[in-house]
Scaffold this motif. Structure first.
Motif, short mmCIF file in Angstrom:
data_model
loop_
_atom_site.label_atom_id
_atom_site.label_comp_id
_atom_site.label_asym_id
_atom_site.label_seq_id
_atom_site.Cartn_x
_atom_site.Cartn_y
_atom_site.Cartn_z
N GLU A 26 0.84 -1.21 0.00
CA GLU A 26 0.00 0.00 0.00
C GLU A 26 0.87 1.25 0.00
O GLU A 26 0.64 2.19 -0.77
N TYR A 27 1.86 1.29 0.87
CA TYR A 27 2.76 2.45 0.92
C TYR A 27 3.48 2.64 -0.42
O TYR A 27 3.58 3.75 -0.93
N GLU A 28 3.98 1.56 -0.97
CA GLU A 28 4.72 1.65 -2.24
C GLU A 28 3.82 2.12 -3.38
O GLU A 28 4.24 2.92 -4.21
N GLU A 29 2.59 1.65 -3.41
CA GLU A 29 1.66 2.09 -4.45
C GLU A 29 1.36 3.58 -4.31
O GLU A 29 1.29 4.30 -5.32
N MET A 30 1.21 4.06 -3.09
CA MET A 30 0.98 5.49 -2.90
C MET A 30 2.21 6.30 -3.28
O MET A 30 2.09 7.39 -3.87
N GLY A 31 3.38 5.79 -3.00
CA GLY A 31 4.60 6.46 -3.42
C GLY A 31 4.71 6.55 -4.93
O GLY A 31 5.10 7.60 -5.47
N GLU A 32 4.31 5.51 -5.61
CA GLU A 32 4.33 5.50 -7.07
C GLU A 32 3.34 6.52 -7.63
O GLU A 32 3.64 7.26 -8.57
N LEU A 33 2.15 6.57 -7.06
CA LEU A 33 1.16 7.55 -7.51
C LEU A 33 1.66 8.97 -7.28
O LEU A 33 1.46 9.85 -8.11
N HIS A 40 -5.48 12.71 -8.08
CA HIS A 40 -6.81 12.15 -7.82
C HIS A 40 -6.69 10.69 -7.37
O HIS A 40 -7.30 10.29 -6.36
N GLU A 41 -5.92 9.92 -8.10
CA GLU A 41 -5.74 8.51 -7.75
C GLU A 41 -5.08 8.35 -6.39
O GLU A 41 -5.46 7.49 -5.59
N LEU A 42 -4.11 9.21 -6.10
CA LEU A 42 -3.43 9.17 -4.80
C LEU A 42 -4.40 9.53 -3.68
O LEU A 42 -4.41 8.88 -2.63
N THR A 43 -5.22 10.53 -3.92
CA THR A 43 -6.22 10.92 -2.91
C THR A 43 -7.17 9.76 -2.63
O THR A 43 -7.43 9.44 -1.47
N MET A 44 -7.67 9.13 -3.66
CA MET A 44 -8.59 8.01 -3.48
C MET A 44 -7.91 6.85 -2.76
O MET A 44 -8.51 6.21 -1.90
N LYS A 45 -6.65 6.59 -3.10
CA LYS A 45 -5.89 5.51 -2.45
C LYS A 45 -5.69 5.84 -0.97
O LYS A 45 -5.82 4.96 -0.11
N ALA A 46 -5.38 7.09 -0.66
CA ALA A 46 -5.15 7.50 0.73
C ALA A 46 -6.43 7.38 1.55
O ALA A 46 -6.41 6.89 2.68
N VAL A 47 -7.55 7.81 0.98
CA VAL A 47 -8.84 7.70 1.68
C VAL A 47 -9.18 6.23 1.91
O VAL A 47 -9.61 5.85 3.01
N SER A 48 -8.95 5.42 0.91
CA SER A 48 -9.19 3.98 1.04
C SER A 48 -8.29 3.37 2.11
O SER A 48 -8.72 2.55 2.91
N PHE A 49 -7.03 3.79 2.12
CA PHE A 49 -6.05 3.27 3.07
C PHE A 49 -6.48 3.53 4.51
O PHE A 49 -6.49 2.63 5.33
N ASN A 66 3.73 13.00 7.75
CA ASN A 66 4.93 12.88 6.92
C ASN A 66 4.69 12.70 5.43
O ASN A 66 5.63 12.76 4.65
N PHE A 67 3.45 12.46 5.06
CA PHE A 67 3.18 12.23 3.64
C PHE A 67 2.02 13.09 3.14
O PHE A 67 2.21 13.95 2.29
N VAL A 68 0.85 12.89 3.68
CA VAL A 68 -0.35 13.58 3.18
C VAL A 68 -0.20 15.09 3.31
O VAL A 68 -0.58 15.84 2.41
N LEU A 78 -12.87 18.15 -0.18
CA LEU A 78 -13.87 17.30 0.46
C LEU A 78 -13.26 15.95 0.82
O LEU A 78 -13.46 15.43 1.92
N ARG A 79 -12.49 15.38 -0.10
CA ARG A 79 -11.81 14.11 0.17
C ARG A 79 -10.77 14.27 1.28
O ARG A 79 -10.56 13.37 2.09
N TYR A 80 -10.10 15.42 1.30
CA TYR A 80 -9.11 15.69 2.35
C TYR A 80 -9.81 15.72 3.72
O TYR A 80 -9.32 15.13 4.67
N ALA A 81 -10.95 16.39 3.79
CA ALA A 81 -11.70 16.43 5.05
C ALA A 81 -12.15 15.02 5.46
O ALA A 81 -12.08 14.66 6.63
N GLU A 82 -12.58 14.23 4.48
CA GLU A 82 -12.97 12.84 4.74
C GLU A 82 -11.79 12.05 5.29
O GLU A 82 -11.93 11.28 6.25
N LEU A 83 -10.63 12.25 4.71
CA LEU A 83 -9.41 11.58 5.15
C LEU A 83 -9.07 11.97 6.59
O LEU A 83 -8.79 11.11 7.43
#
Length: 108
Positions: A26-33, A40-49, A66-68, A78-83
């Motif tokens: 999961e961390y590596e996939e977010m790093g790649e994004l 957008h994809e990174l945001t969705m992955k972070a919210v899912s995570f 350290n990341f977001v 809105l997604r940031y607030a959700e996160l």
């Protein structure tokens, strides 16, 4: 950028060291994004995570700090607030966070 990717690399290595391969992936996939600037994809992955079993409080607060926090301006707000809400709820339930600290985090 190096600090963000250093966090991802370290977090993935620590997860692997604890036998948590799915968390490392999961961390590596977010790093790649992040590297590909797919916000957008990174945001969705972070919210899912943070909403998954992998995103428990022990992982979420360092992930936020350290990341977001380094790309939050590029996120849909809105997604940031959700996160943030998911992180605060997870951390408060696990007693990783006092209510006063939660209020500071949610002070958008």
């Amino acid at each position: 950028q190096n600090k963000r990717m250093e966090f991802i690399g370290t977090a993935a290595a620590e997860a692997r060291g604890r036998g948590l391969e799915m968390l490392a992936v999961e961390y590596e996939e977010m790093g790649e994004l992040y590297n590909r600037k797919l916000w957008h994809e990174l945001t969705m992955k972070a919210v899912s995570f943070v909403g998954s079993d992998l995103g428990h409080a022990e992982n979420c607060l360092p992930f936020l700090d350290n990341f977001v926090s380094k790309f939050e301006a590029r996120m849909n707000q809105l997604r940031y607030a959700e996160l943030l809400c998911a992180i605060v709820v997870n951390a408060a339930r696990a007693n990783f966070l006092k209510i006063e600290d939660a209020i500071v985090i949610l002070d958008l």
